[in-house]
Design a protein around this motif. Sequence first.
Motif, PDB file in Angstrom:
ATOM      1  N   ASP A  25       0.849  -1.187   0.000  1.00  0.00           N
ATOM      2  CA  ASP A  25       0.000   0.000   0.000  1.00  0.00           C
ATOM      3  C   ASP A  25       0.887   1.239   0.000  1.00  0.00           C
ATOM      4  N   ARG A  26       0.532   2.183  -0.827  1.00  0.00           N
ATOM      5  CA  ARG A  26       1.298   3.428  -0.952  1.00  0.00           C
ATOM      6  C   ARG A  26       1.423   4.151   0.375  1.00  0.00           C
ATOM      7  N   PHE A  27       0.314   4.299   1.077  1.00  0.00           N
ATOM      8  CA  PHE A  27       0.335   5.068   2.319  1.00  0.00           C
ATOM      9  C   PHE A  27       0.992   4.276   3.453  1.00  0.00           C
ATOM     10  N   GLY A  28       0.890   2.952   3.384  1.00  0.00           N
ATOM     11  CA  GLY A  28       1.598   2.129   4.346  1.00  0.00           C
ATOM     12  C   GLY A  28       3.101   2.312   4.225  1.00  0.00           C
ATOM     13  N   ARG A  29       3.573   2.410   2.997  1.00  0.00           N
ATOM     14  CA  ARG A  29       5.009   2.646   2.782  1.00  0.00           C
ATOM     15  C   ARG A  29       5.411   4.023   3.311  1.00  0.00           C
ATOM     16  N   MET A  30       4.564   5.015   3.068  1.00  0.00           N
ATOM     17  CA  MET A  30       4.871   6.358   3.554  1.00  0.00           C
ATOM     18  C   MET A  30       4.905   6.392   5.075  1.00  0.00           C
ATOM     19  N   ALA A  31       3.977   5.672   5.694  1.00  0.00           N
ATOM     20  CA  ALA A  31       3.962   5.615   7.159  1.00  0.00           C
ATOM     21  C   ALA A  31       5.226   4.958   7.691  1.00  0.00           C
ATOM     22  N   ALA A  32       5.691   3.922   6.995  1.00  0.00           N
ATOM     23  CA  ALA A  32       6.888   3.202   7.449  1.00  0.00           C
ATOM     24  C   ALA A  32       8.100   4.118   7.527  1.00  0.00           C
ATOM     25  N   THR A  33       8.201   5.075   6.619  1.00  0.00           N
ATOM     26  CA  THR A  33       9.347   5.988   6.639  1.00  0.00           C
ATOM     27  C   THR A  33       9.290   6.952   7.820  1.00  0.00           C
ATOM     28  N   ARG A  34       8.122   7.068   8.444  1.00  0.00           N
ATOM     29  CA  ARG A  34       7.959   7.961   9.598  1.00  0.00           C
ATOM     30  C   ARG A  34       8.079   7.217  10.927  1.00  0.00           C
ATOM     31  N   ALA A  35       8.216   5.899  10.885  1.00  0.00           N
ATOM     32  CA  ALA A  35       8.192   5.101  12.109  1.00  0.00           C
ATOM     33  C   ALA A  35       9.440   5.300  12.956  1.00  0.00           C
ATOM     34  N   ASP A  36       9.236   5.477  14.248  1.00  0.00           N
ATOM     35  CA  ASP A  36      10.333   5.371  15.211  1.00  0.00           C
ATOM     36  C   ASP A  36      10.474   3.912  15.640  1.00  0.00           C
ATOM     37  N   THR A  37       9.314   3.253  15.798  1.00  0.00           N
ATOM     38  CA  THR A  37       9.280   1.816  16.057  1.00  0.00           C
ATOM     39  C   THR A  37       8.389   1.190  14.998  1.00  0.00           C
ATOM     40  N   ILE A  74      11.862  -2.190   4.007  1.00  0.00           N
ATOM     41  CA  ILE A  74      12.046  -1.665   5.357  1.00  0.00           C
ATOM     42  C   ILE A  74      13.454  -1.112   5.523  1.00  0.00           C
ATOM     43  N   TRP A  75      14.424  -1.771   4.941  1.00  0.00           N
ATOM     44  CA  TRP A  75      15.798  -1.268   4.986  1.00  0.00           C
ATOM     45  C   TRP A  75      15.877   0.126   4.364  1.00  0.00           C
ATOM     46  N   ASP A  76      15.208   0.289   3.226  1.00  0.00           N
ATOM     47  CA  ASP A  76      15.193   1.603   2.572  1.00  0.00           C
ATOM     48  C   ASP A  76      14.459   2.628   3.438  1.00  0.00           C
ATOM     49  N   ALA A  77      13.361   2.210   4.078  1.00  0.00           N
ATOM     50  CA  ALA A  77      12.614   3.117   4.951  1.00  0.00           C
ATOM     51  C   ALA A  77      13.473   3.553   6.132  1.00  0.00           C
ATOM     52  N   ARG A  78      14.261   2.645   6.651  1.00  0.00           N
ATOM     53  CA  ARG A  78      15.137   2.989   7.781  1.00  0.00           C
ATOM     54  C   ARG A  78      16.203   3.992   7.344  1.00  0.00           C
ATOM     55  N   LYS A  79      16.736   3.802   6.155  1.00  0.00           N
ATOM     56  CA  LYS A  79      17.722   4.757   5.646  1.00  0.00           C
ATOM     57  C   LYS A  79      17.090   6.127   5.433  1.00  0.00           C
ATOM     58  N   ALA A  80      15.867   6.143   4.893  1.00  0.00           N
ATOM     59  CA  ALA A  80      15.178   7.419   4.672  1.00  0.00           C
ATOM     60  C   ALA A  80      14.885   8.114   5.992  1.00  0.00           C
ATOM     61  N   LYS A  81      14.499   7.347   6.994  1.00  0.00           N
ATOM     62  CA  LYS A  81      14.220   7.911   8.322  1.00  0.00           C
ATOM     63  C   LYS A  81      15.479   8.529   8.917  1.00  0.00           C
ATOM     64  N   ALA A  82      16.570   7.807   8.852  1.00  0.00           N
ATOM     65  CA  ALA A  82      17.831   8.304   9.405  1.00  0.00           C
ATOM     66  C   ALA A  82      18.306   9.561   8.676  1.00  0.00           C
TER      67      ALA A  82
END
Length: 264
Positions: A109-121, A156-164
């Motif tokens: 899901d598009r918005f699920g992916r966007m939310a993942a980039t905002r996750a602290d946990t 998820i690895w990419d989301a973690r990099k984007a978050k950092a």
Amino acid sequence: MATGRTLPHVIVFANEKGGTGKSTTAVHVAIALQARGSRVAAFDLDHRQRTMTRYFENRVATEKRSGRDLPTPRFAAHDGESLPRFSEALEQLSRDMDFLVIDTPGRDDRFGRMAATRADTLVTPMNDSFVDFDLIGQVDPDTYKVTRPSFYAELIWDARKAKAKSDGVAMDWVVLRNRLQHIEARNMRRVSEALGQLAKRVGFRIIPGLGERVIYRELFPKGLTMIDSRDFGDMGLAHVAARQELREMMAALALPEPALPLFA
């Protein structure tokens, strides 16, 4: 100009496969945090199922019928289509909150992916089977050794990099093992070993989740959780065991709040 505003700790429940207890776990975490005194908001991104939203709506209805004060997060649901609505809801739900719990659809899901980039946990619930394990990694069919991370793990690895990169904060990825007691022992051991191997490669933590118990399904129509023991009469052994599971899961999540009692 700095406003001094503190953003909430964002907890995203994400798994592209259904049937893992994702929404039930997300609801229990949100209400457990609210019950211990935190300010909590919840955002349901699954506009088709709306399990989290229905759970909270049932809870509000029970509160009105019974006259009891039930700790309930502020909550909203997304329409699954509008980016402005997604951004606006995130802004409103984050205002003056300690935690924002986001439940994503059990599909890509598009918005699920966007939310993942905002996750602290970021919490990925899974059952102890190689069907569920396949979401995050692949194994050799003969040795059950991990051969490679899956596409989802790479996301998820990419989301973690984007978050950092965006805010300099590391994302804590937690794989939550739900419904452990009904899995055949050899298979449980093999899945456990594979998870351990993959955790070292892609950097997630593994914690125990909630068991497969009828009580969780029975509580849904009233919007109650294991925290609300005073509202469902006499407690049997299943209730006591489920409450202990919840305590242990909350402790293992290691969320940034004082270690206050979850419930009496």
